[in-house]
Design an enzyme around this catalytic site. Structure first.
Site, PDB file in Angstrom:
ATOM      1  N   GLU A 153       0.816  -1.214   0.000  1.00 20.27           N
ATOM      2  CA  GLU A 153       0.000   0.000   0.000  1.00 20.27           C
ATOM      3  C   GLU A 153       0.853   1.269   0.000  1.00 20.27           C
ATOM      4  OE1 GLU A 153      -2.972  -0.486   3.104  1.00 20.27           O
ATOM      5  OE2 GLU A 153      -4.220  -1.561   1.667  1.00 20.27           O
ATOM      6  N   GLU A 318      -6.595  -7.478  -1.390  1.00 23.63           N
ATOM      7  CA  GLU A 318      -7.202  -7.642  -0.063  1.00 23.63           C
ATOM      8  C   GLU A 318      -8.690  -7.328  -0.182  1.00 23.63           C
ATOM      9  OE1 GLU A 318      -5.088  -5.343   2.871  1.00 23.63           O
ATOM     10  OE2 GLU A 318      -3.141  -5.956   2.098  1.00 23.63           O
TER      11      GLU A 318
END
Ligand code: GAL
Length: 688
Positions: A153, A318
């Protein structure tokens, strides 16, 4: 829609995020077996496990992941390996504190969380290069490894960097961009408030100021600089991995965060883009209630549309599978039965070909003890695992749709300069955030699907002409190149819809002195004579369009026609500009431009869509209520029609044409009831 992506999943695939370092070794084989039995065929590992491979500076050991991969090797499980650079080890940050990022006031962030490093520290880059090289060298040839995730991320947790290394790198970035201080001073309007620079050393990343107010043109360059730093950090890793990845394997990164040119990152460093989808944020009890106000989890469809613009057939690294929560912040209810399936289908309907659940089992330790995975701490079978099995069953019926394109009826034009300018300019922000939200809501409740379409340096008109209608709600910043592509789009027959303040600024974020809409005036045949925000005490100003009155939003450009072809379609109905033009239409080439002086609302967007002839394009096929979303993907003439019920109660839809329900393989027509959160996928043999 962008075409390029180097990797595409061959079929719809399920995965999960697994942390072998969090569990007893004795659980590994059993976990893999249970995953495979539930349809999970890919795991992502390693993205925070630097110390497992380099427990002390310069000492490398492969034993831990070798052992784990030996267990994996006895199964068909595929592995995505993460580079661990989001969590530098304690020995590193302690011995080399210059790798740490700082707050805006220069105070260093310390070890203990994640993403506490800065992209520009030469020392950090050296350590990252080495660990990535070692991992690539050792693990990329492993037969079960199929892909790599860079870091974790990028720009999550914070997207702002204020360390000494960032200051030094910012100066270099500016020297490359401007060459001379004179040019920089001009670009930044530095004469205002006596900010002119006489030495590069006088320039800093933004620092603490009164009202936190920094030169807006400097801020815009600072955001460009952060994006540039993040891209080059990512590319540094991907260049190393490229030497080792097997043909057919891929490099990706996950997430989608601020201050980041995701298109450039994908082009320069990735084969495919993956996103982390947590629709349950909509119900986070401590989050800003504003985010929960409209459409709740359904607003993730907006995020997924952004992702699709970067990479049409993306992955979800995710996917939410349990309640959100850290021990230090956030709480949320568990997904209700059906919502895991709903959110997985939301992702797939919007273009995902890979859906990997976060995480296999909830962590029993650390900050994320309440960020729930599929399994709970007690490791027993539960309703979420049962739901994964149902998702797998569904996926088997639709797996061929991998690579199918999402069918949008119109596009919303985006451009990074405007996105970033709207972060630093509150006027810009109020307009664009409100309009884009309203356009999205209109697209959802009136079932008129949309894409985001980015104007990049190399965007060609062909990418635009596939959309009969483009909204560019508030393109405040225009450049010659971007105006030229839009002009070509209209010339070739497109319908371009513009809102208030179009053409106010140049690429530095400075206002231009040419009357608005500036560089687009030639194609709009219009002019902005006066303008105002709608004040809190003002009565609502409507416009009258074809005998119908409708709202005009929060800001009004008061228009006039200039071109011979231009005509006024609607006029304001009150205040000092009663009777003045609110909407001007101009034909140009084979197309037309609608220049609207207001901001967009769901009601006026509905009128624009109807006027442009694209409202509810699937109306002949099926009727669905507001609470459901329709998403259609198409490949080789075959259409997969997703109907997603976001409501916690039954909804009734009507299939006007006969279709096959892919779950039951039965032919259905007429009324169908969807229970709370239920989703359906149909194939309807009719030309769309
Ligand atoms: C994501 C992150 C994961 C995990 C998850 C839940 O942002 O990539 O590592 O932290 O959120 O908080």
């Amino acid at each position: 829609m962008r075409k390029q992506q180097n990797y595409q999943w061959p079929e719809i695939t399920l995965g999960t995020c697994y942390y072998p370092e969090h569990w007893e070794r004795g659980l590994w084989a059993k976990d893999l077996e249970r995953m495979l039995a539930s349809g999970i065929t890919t795991i992502r590992i390693g993205e925070f496990a630097w110390s497992k491979v380099e427990p002390e500076e310069g000492r490398f050991t492969y034993e831990f992941f070798d052992d784990f991969l030996a267990v994996v090797a006895s199964t068909p499980m595929k592995v995505i390996f993460g580079t661990p650079t989001a969590t530098p080890p304690a020995w590193l940050t302690n011995r080399y504190p210059e790798v740490l990022n700082c707050r805006i006031d220069g105070v260093k962030y310390q070890h203990g969380m994640r993403r506490h490093y800065n992209y520009n520290s030469p020392v950090y880059r050296k350590f990252c290069k080495r660990i990535v090289e070692k991992l690539g060298e050792h693990y990329a040839k492993h037969p079960n490894v199929v892909g790599w995730q860079i870091d974790n991320e990028i720009n999550c947790e914070t997207a702002e960097f204020y360390s000494d290394s960032d200051i030094a790198a910012f100066r270099k970035f500016l020297q490359r961009k401007y060459e001379t201080l004179e040019k920089l001073n001009t670009a930044w309007g530095a004469v205002f408030w006596n900010q002119e620079y006489t030495d590069w050393e006088e320039i800093y990343v933004p620092r603490l100021t009164i009202h936190n107010s920094t030169n807006p043109h400097q801020m815009l360059d600072y955001i460009r600089f952060i994006s540039d730093s993040a891209v080059s950090f990512c590319k540094m890793q991907s260049d190393i991995l490229r030497k080792y990845v097997k043909p057919g394997d891929f490099i990706t990164t996950n997430g989608m965060f601020q201050n980041m040119d995701n298109h450039r990152m994908t082009d320069e460093a990735l084969d495919v883009y993956t996103y982390d989808s947590y629709p349950n944020f909509a119900y986070c009890l401590t989050e800003d209630p504003k985010h929960a106000a409209n459409l709740n989890d359904r607003r993730w469809s907006n995020n997924l549309s952004q992702v699709r613009s970067v990479c049409p057939h993306f992955g979800i690294m995710e996917q939410q599978s349990g309640a959100n929560g850290w021990n230090t912040r956030m709480e949320a209810p568990a997904p209700k039965p059906g919502q895991m399936m709903l959110w997985a289908m939301q992702s797939i309907a919007h273009g995902a070909d890979f859906v990997s659940f976060f995480r296999w089992r909830t962590s029993v330790m650390g900050t994320e003890i309440y960020w729930h995975g599929i399994l709970d701490y007690d490791n027993r079978d539960n309703r979420k695992l049962e739901e994964v099995r149902k998702i797998y069953k569904r996926v088997q019926t639709i797996k061929d749709l991998a690579g199918a394109s999402y069918r949008a009826a119109f596009g919303i034009v985006q451009d990074y300069s405007n996105i970033w300018d709207s972060q630093v300019d509150v006027w810009h922000q109020r307009l664009v955030w409100s309009s884009e939200e309203e356009i999205f809501i209109a697209s959802q409740i009136y079932h008129t699907p949309m894409d985001y379409v980015y104007l990049l340096e190399d965007t060609q008109v062909d990418e635009l002409v596939e959309y009969p209608v483009l909204f560019y709600p508030h393109g405040l910043i225009l450049s010659e190149q971007k105006a030229a592509v839009l002009k070509e789009y209209v010339e070739q027959g497109g319908c371009l819809i513009l809102g208030a303040r179009t053409g106010l600024k140049d690429e530095t974020g400075k206002c231009v002195m040419t009357p608005m809409p500036g560089l687009l005036a030639e194609i709009t045949g219009s002019d902005v004579k006066d303008f105002t925000f709608v004040g809190p005490a003002d009565e609502e100003v409507l416009m009258e369009w074809n005998g119908q009155k409708m709202d005009t939003g929060i800001f009004h450009d008061i228009l006039d026609t200039t071109g011979e072809e231009a005509m006024v379609l609607a006029r304001y109905t009150s205040d000092y500009y009663k009777g003045r033009a609110a909407l001007v239409e101009n034909t140009f080439g084979k197309g037309k431009v609608l220049h609207f002086g207001g901001t967009f609302t769901r009601e006026n967007v509905k009128a624009f869509l109807a006027y442009a002839g694209i409202l509810e394009p699937w109306n002949a096929l099926l009727d669905v209520p507001e609470g459901c979303e329709i998403g259609i993907r198409e490949k080789g003439g075959k259409n997969w029609i997703f109907v997603l019920n976001y409501m916690n109660k039954e909804q009734e839809i009507t299939l006007k044409a006969a279709g096959i329900d892919l779950d039951t393989e039965e032919r259905v027509q007429g009324r169908v009831r969807l229970s709370a959160y239920e989703t359906k996928v149909y194939q309807i043999d009719i030309a769309l």
